[in-house]
Design an enzyme around this catalytic site. Structure first.
Site, PDB file in Angstrom:
ATOM      1  N   GLU A  36      -8.116  -4.084   4.909  1.00  0.00           N
ATOM      2  CA  GLU A  36      -7.953  -3.927   3.462  1.00  0.00           C
ATOM      3  C   GLU A  36      -6.800  -4.784   2.938  1.00  0.00           C
ATOM      4  O   GLU A  36      -6.867  -5.312   1.823  1.00  0.00           O
ATOM      5  CB  GLU A  36      -7.720  -2.444   3.130  1.00  0.00           C
ATOM      6  CG  GLU A  36      -8.973  -1.617   3.349  1.00  0.00           C
ATOM      7  CD  GLU A  36      -8.700  -0.183   3.780  1.00  0.00           C
ATOM      8  OE1 GLU A  36      -7.997   0.006   4.806  1.00  0.00           O
ATOM      9  OE2 GLU A  36      -9.199   0.741   3.127  1.00  0.00           O
ATOM     10  N   ARG A  48      -2.502  -1.999  -3.609  1.00  0.00           N
ATOM     11  CA  ARG A  48      -3.677  -1.152  -3.478  1.00  0.00           C
ATOM     12  C   ARG A  48      -3.534  -0.041  -4.502  1.00  0.00           C
ATOM     13  O   ARG A  48      -2.543   0.693  -4.500  1.00  0.00           O
ATOM     14  CB  ARG A  48      -3.735  -0.574  -2.071  1.00  0.00           C
ATOM     15  CG  ARG A  48      -4.947   0.271  -1.881  1.00  0.00           C
ATOM     16  CD  ARG A  48      -5.034   0.782  -0.479  1.00  0.00           C
ATOM     17  NE  ARG A  48      -6.266   1.541  -0.331  1.00  0.00           N
ATOM     18  CZ  ARG A  48      -6.655   2.074   0.811  1.00  0.00           C
ATOM     19  NH1 ARG A  48      -5.926   1.912   1.885  1.00  0.00           N
ATOM     20  NH2 ARG A  48      -7.780   2.735   0.871  1.00  0.00           N
ATOM     21  N   HIS A  90     -12.600   3.701  -0.831  1.00  0.00           N
ATOM     22  CA  HIS A  90     -12.616   2.790   0.335  1.00  0.00           C
ATOM     23  C   HIS A  90     -13.275   1.449  -0.013  1.00  0.00           C
ATOM     24  O   HIS A  90     -13.767   0.750   0.866  1.00  0.00           O
ATOM     25  CB  HIS A  90     -13.368   3.411   1.537  1.00  0.00           C
ATOM     26  CG  HIS A  90     -12.608   4.514   2.221  1.00  0.00           C
ATOM     27  ND1 HIS A  90     -13.232   5.623   2.737  1.00  0.00           N
ATOM     28  CD2 HIS A  90     -11.296   4.668   2.483  1.00  0.00           C
ATOM     29  CE1 HIS A  90     -12.325   6.430   3.291  1.00  0.00           C
ATOM     30  NE2 HIS A  90     -11.139   5.863   3.138  1.00  0.00           N
ATOM     31  N   ASN A 118       0.880  -1.174   0.000  1.00  0.00           N
ATOM     32  CA  ASN A 118       0.000   0.000   0.000  1.00  0.00           C
ATOM     33  C   ASN A 118       0.912   1.216   0.000  1.00  0.00           C
ATOM     34  O   ASN A 118       1.452   1.613   1.029  1.00  0.00           O
ATOM     35  CB  ASN A 118      -0.878  -0.048   1.262  1.00  0.00           C
ATOM     36  CG  ASN A 118      -1.855   1.107   1.332  1.00  0.00           C
ATOM     37  OD1 ASN A 118      -1.798   2.042   0.522  1.00  0.00           O
ATOM     38  ND2 ASN A 118      -2.758   1.048   2.290  1.00  0.00           N
ATOM     39  N   ARG A 140      -9.663  16.927   5.293  1.00  0.00           N
ATOM     40  CA  ARG A 140     -10.441  17.238   4.079  1.00  0.00           C
ATOM     41  C   ARG A 140     -11.816  17.787   4.452  1.00  0.00           C
ATOM     42  O   ARG A 140     -12.424  17.312   5.415  1.00  0.00           O
ATOM     43  CB  ARG A 140     -10.625  15.976   3.229  1.00  0.00           C
ATOM     44  CG  ARG A 140      -9.370  15.553   2.504  1.00  0.00           C
ATOM     45  CD  ARG A 140      -9.557  14.230   1.794  1.00  0.00           C
ATOM     46  NE  ARG A 140      -8.742  13.197   2.393  1.00  0.00           N
ATOM     47  CZ  ARG A 140      -8.838  11.906   2.130  1.00  0.00           C
ATOM     48  NH1 ARG A 140      -9.739  11.464   1.268  1.00  0.00           N
ATOM     49  NH2 ARG A 140      -8.056  11.036   2.726  1.00  0.00           N
TER      50      ARG A 140
END
Ligand code: ADP
Length: 379
Positions: A352, A65, A153, A11, A214
């Site tokens: 993940e 990923r 996601h 990742n 964000r």
């Protein structure tokens, strides 16, 4: 002694590269590291570390990923030269992330040309969304160019969808579920029968909920105002909404939920309250897409570990029959709903990396038939 067969999961982001090695037979975790990167030399050193780590195993496949799979990649892909070209073509859609995801693919291909690599996308899981949940009210020509809601996601949602049947009864697992992935990045996904029907992130991961730094959804007139009236450069505006907003912007203290929960500053409380209100609003709006709610799931850093936040979000949703019970909630137990709650509420840790390892194993070892990539749907 022969080396253990392993699947390497990578990742790679802008500030760190995380790796995990999984045993090829049962996917137990063998090893892992997170390498922070501060500069170009740091990246080279990180990559040298990864190559060193790879030498200790018989690597049967590498899973990556990849943030953006565009419209067409609705499933993980074995990376061929054609797929790599397609990933590069998607860079303009995720300029802050995609190049970092692609770089180790190319380097590993040079160092280990015979080791198969697999791209697992954050967007794929949402390709089951109906068209009305994919399009914005903008000129059709822009929609046709690809300015649609991609959602992100997806690997986290796919993992939750895969374990939900072990946790919830069949009505909930197969029913109308909202999953709240609340980490530094935060989004929600509405699922029916384990598949995405709507999500809060959109064309970019900036949309939807307020996050660590964000802004989430804001009036689109706001960036226009900063550019047109205040004369700001696009880069400055981008920095404001990507890096200086969200929990950090509202609190003026930190993007870290733990810090804010411990602070007595009213601005920290305001940031936390706004986060919870926005999350509840988003969940309530997803109930429209689902036509009801059979389960609510919390996951990721905040969702898994912050009882106060779960409780506040659920309190806003009490009129929909969502009620938490404080004892299990305070201990981050799996089922946290009150006995009379119409809607069961769960806390499920996401994984993940394991999702990527499963996909990689399926494609390179079990040789499941290549997933069908639907051609671009006419929008
Ligand atoms: P990322 O999106 O970077 O993977 P994580 O899923 O690790 O992020 O989530 C990070 C967020 O989770 C941070 O805001 C952090 O403060 C929050 N978090 C982690 N542990 C706790 C905790 N015990 N209580 C409250 N918030 C927590």
């Amino acid at each position: 002694m022969s080396k253990p067969q392993a699947i390497l999961v990578i990742n790679a982001g802008s500030s760190s590269i995380k790796t995990k090695l999984y045993a090829a037979d049962d996917l137990r975790v063998l090893d892992g590291q997170k390498i922070e990167i501060t500069d170009e030399a740091g990246y080279d050193k990180a990559f040298a570390d990864i190559l060193d780590q790879m030498k200790r195993y018989d690597i049967v496949g590498v899973g990556h990923r990849v943030v953006h799979g565009g419209r067409d990649f609705n499933a993980p892909q074995v990376i061929t030269p054609e797929v790599l070209e397609a990933l590069e073509a998607l860079v303009p859609l995720a300029p802050l992330h995609q190049p970092h995801n692609i770089r180790p693919v190319e380097q590993i291909a040079r160092a280990y040309p015979n080791v198969p690599q697999v791209a697992c996308f954050d967007t794929s899981f949402h390709r089951t969304m109906p068209r009305l949940n994919e399009i914005y009210a903008i000129p059709r020509a822009l929609t046709d160019e690809g300015m649609i809601k991609y959602g992100f996601h997806g690997l986290s949602y796919e993992y939750i969808s895969s374990v939900l049947p072990e946790v919830a009864d069949e009505t909930a697992a197969k029913g109308r579920v909202i999953v709240a992935h609340l980490g530094n990045g935060a989004s929600m996904c509405a699922m029916k029968d384990g598949k995405s029907v709507a999500t809060s992130m959109g064309f970019t991961p900036l949309d939807g909920l307020m996050m660590g730094t964000r802004s989430g959804s804001i009036d689109p007139g706001l960036p226009l105002h900063l550019i047109e009236q205040k004369g700001m450069a696009p880069g400055q505006v981008s920095k404001i909404f990507q890096k200086e907003s969200g929990l950090k912007g509202v609190s003026g203290i930190s993007s870290d939920m733990r810090v804010l929960l411990q602070s007595s500053d009213p601005a920290a409380k305001e940031a936390v309250d706004l986060f919870c209100l926005q999350a509840a609003r988003q969940a309530a709006s997803l109930v429209v897409d689902l036509g009801g709610l059979d389960a609510l799931v919390f996951t990721a850093g905040i969702g898994e570990n912050a009882p106060e936040i779960r409780e506040k979000i659920c309190a806003h949703l009490a009129h929909l029959g969502v009620n938490t019970e404080s004892a299990p909630n305070s201990k981050n137990e799996t089922a946290i709903h009150a006995p009379g709650s119409k809607v069961p509420v769960y806390v499920i840790p996401t994984d993940e990396g394991l999702m990527i390892a499963r996909h990689t194993k399926a494609l390179v070892l079990d040789k499941t038939p290549a997933p069908v990539v639907t051609p671009s749907r006419k929008l």
